[in-house]
Design a protein around this motif. Sequence first.
Motif, PDB file in Angstrom:
ATOM      1  N   ILE A  80       0.833  -1.199   0.000  1.00 11.44           N
ATOM      2  CA  ILE A  80       0.000   0.000   0.000  1.00 11.44           C
ATOM      3  C   ILE A  80       0.872   1.255   0.000  1.00 11.44           C
ATOM      4  O   ILE A  80       2.087   1.182   0.066  1.00 11.44           O
ATOM      5  N   THR A  81       0.241   2.407  -0.087  1.00  9.70           N
ATOM      6  CA  THR A  81       0.934   3.674  -0.292  1.00  9.70           C
ATOM      7  C   THR A  81       1.098   4.443   1.010  1.00  9.70           C
ATOM      8  O   THR A  81       0.163   4.545   1.793  1.00  9.70           O
ATOM      9  N   GLY A  82       2.286   5.018   1.192  1.00 11.29           N
ATOM     10  CA  GLY A  82       2.555   5.872   2.339  1.00 11.29           C
ATOM     11  C   GLY A  82       3.212   7.164   1.882  1.00 11.29           C
ATOM     12  O   GLY A  82       3.886   7.201   0.858  1.00 11.29           O
ATOM     13  N   ILE A  83       2.987   8.247   2.641  1.00 10.00           N
ATOM     14  CA  ILE A  83       3.541   9.562   2.308  1.00 10.00           C
ATOM     15  C   ILE A  83       4.035  10.218   3.596  1.00 10.00           C
ATOM     16  O   ILE A  83       3.303  10.266   4.591  1.00 10.00           O
ATOM     17  N   LEU A  84       5.264  10.727   3.563  1.00 13.64           N
ATOM     18  CA  LEU A  84       5.782  11.492   4.692  1.00 13.64           C
ATOM     19  C   LEU A  84       5.199  12.898   4.642  1.00 13.64           C
ATOM     20  O   LEU A  84       5.228  13.547   3.600  1.00 13.64           O
ATOM     21  N   LEU A  85       4.656  13.371   5.775  1.00 16.43           N
ATOM     22  CA  LEU A  85       4.024  14.691   5.848  1.00 16.43           C
ATOM     23  C   LEU A  85       4.818  15.604   6.772  1.00 16.43           C
ATOM     24  O   LEU A  85       5.173  15.199   7.879  1.00 16.43           O
ATOM     25  N   PRO A  86       5.050  16.836   6.353  1.00 16.64           N
ATOM     26  CA  PRO A  86       5.738  17.775   7.231  1.00 16.64           C
ATOM     27  C   PRO A  86       4.800  18.310   8.313  1.00 16.64           C
ATOM     28  O   PRO A  86       3.580  18.203   8.214  1.00 16.64           O
ATOM     29  N   VAL A  87       5.395  18.899   9.325  1.00 12.77           N
ATOM     30  CA  VAL A  87       4.643  19.493  10.425  1.00 12.77           C
ATOM     31  C   VAL A  87       3.742  20.616   9.910  1.00 12.77           C
ATOM     32  O   VAL A  87       4.038  21.247   8.902  1.00 12.77           O
ATOM     33  N   GLY A  88       2.608  20.836  10.582  1.00 13.66           N
ATOM     34  CA  GLY A  88       1.719  21.942  10.229  1.00 13.66           C
ATOM     35  C   GLY A  88       0.518  21.516   9.417  1.00 13.66           C
ATOM     36  O   GLY A  88       0.179  20.345   9.329  1.00 13.66           O
ATOM     37  N   GLU A  89      -0.123  22.520   8.799  1.00 14.97           N
ATOM     38  CA  GLU A  89      -1.291  22.268   7.962  1.00 14.97           C
ATOM     39  C   GLU A  89      -0.842  21.812   6.581  1.00 14.97           C
ATOM     40  O   GLU A  89       0.031  22.426   5.971  1.00 14.97           O
ATOM     41  N   ASN A  90      -1.446  20.741   6.092  1.00 14.35           N
ATOM     42  CA  ASN A  90      -1.087  20.197   4.789  1.00 14.35           C
ATOM     43  C   ASN A  90      -2.332  19.829   4.005  1.00 14.35           C
ATOM     44  O   ASN A  90      -3.289  19.288   4.553  1.00 14.35           O
ATOM     45  N   ARG A  91      -2.282  20.129   2.717  1.00  9.47           N
ATOM     46  CA  ARG A  91      -3.311  19.683   1.774  1.00  9.47           C
ATOM     47  C   ARG A  91      -2.658  18.603   0.919  1.00  9.47           C
ATOM     48  O   ARG A  91      -1.695  18.880   0.206  1.00  9.47           O
ATOM     49  N   ILE A  92      -3.177  17.403   0.999  1.00  6.88           N
ATOM     50  CA  ILE A  92      -2.625  16.270   0.258  1.00  6.88           C
ATOM     51  C   ILE A  92      -3.560  15.944  -0.883  1.00  6.88           C
ATOM     52  O   ILE A  92      -4.772  15.786  -0.696  1.00  6.88           O
ATOM     53  N   LYS A  93      -2.993  15.855  -2.065  1.00  8.13           N
ATOM     54  CA  LYS A  93      -3.777  15.502  -3.250  1.00  8.13           C
ATOM     55  C   LYS A  93      -3.075  14.339  -3.929  1.00  8.13           C
ATOM     56  O   LYS A  93      -1.867  14.384  -4.153  1.00  8.13           O
ATOM     57  N   MET A  94      -3.820  13.287  -4.212  1.00 10.03           N
ATOM     58  CA  MET A  94      -3.292  12.133  -4.930  1.00 10.03           C
ATOM     59  C   MET A  94      -4.104  11.951  -6.205  1.00 10.03           C
ATOM     60  O   MET A  94      -5.331  11.931  -6.155  1.00 10.03           O
ATOM     61  N   VAL A  95      -3.409  11.826  -7.326  1.00  7.29           N
ATOM     62  CA  VAL A  95      -4.061  11.689  -8.627  1.00  7.29           C
ATOM     63  C   VAL A  95      -3.489  10.463  -9.322  1.00  7.29           C
ATOM     64  O   VAL A  95      -2.270  10.276  -9.357  1.00  7.29           O
ATOM     65  N   TYR A  96      -4.361   9.645  -9.875  1.00  6.84           N
ATOM     66  CA  TYR A  96      -3.909   8.468 -10.624  1.00  6.84           C
ATOM     67  C   TYR A  96      -3.824   8.830 -12.101  1.00  6.84           C
ATOM     68  O   TYR A  96      -4.823   9.091 -12.766  1.00  6.84           O
ATOM     69  N   TRP A  97      -2.604   8.882 -12.606  1.00 10.73           N
ATOM     70  CA  TRP A  97      -2.348   9.211 -14.008  1.00 10.73           C
ATOM     71  C   TRP A  97      -1.123   8.416 -14.445  1.00 10.73           C
ATOM     72  O   TRP A  97      -0.007   8.926 -14.434  1.00 10.73           O
TER      73      TRP A  97
END
Length: 132
Positions: A80-97
């Motif tokens: 499965i997929t994992g993403i490292l996120l920085p501290v604070g507010e984050n907008r995460i967008k994942m697109v399948y292309w």
Amino acid sequence: LNNYFFDPQNEALIIDNNDTRVFFSEDRGLDIQNIKANHLQFETNSSSDQFLVVAQAYDKGWKSYINGKPKQNLLVNGGITGILLPVGENRIKMVYWPDSVSWGIGITILFVGILIIFSLFAGTKKQLSVKR
């Protein structure tokens, strides 16, 4: 993954050369904004760096963006997929292309262009033969 002490609710195993383990903290705020077959969007707010595990099969066709900037997806827990996120507010967008879509669009445009050119030349040739 075969370790008896592996707990996927509290840790993730990044499948790379080092088989790195990431442990989750209690700071787990996630707001799901949008979920479609080829598009996922989340918002997070945390007081420390975090690691997001998405129950989505890992595939190189998935592109991730954190606050509009490309971010590498990591293969975790065997598939499965994992993403490292920085501290604070984050907008995460994942697109399948996947790359195959880009190749398919490019080849289609190329052959439609060739078809149009051949059609124009065939029409011009018929007009010349009729005028004689």
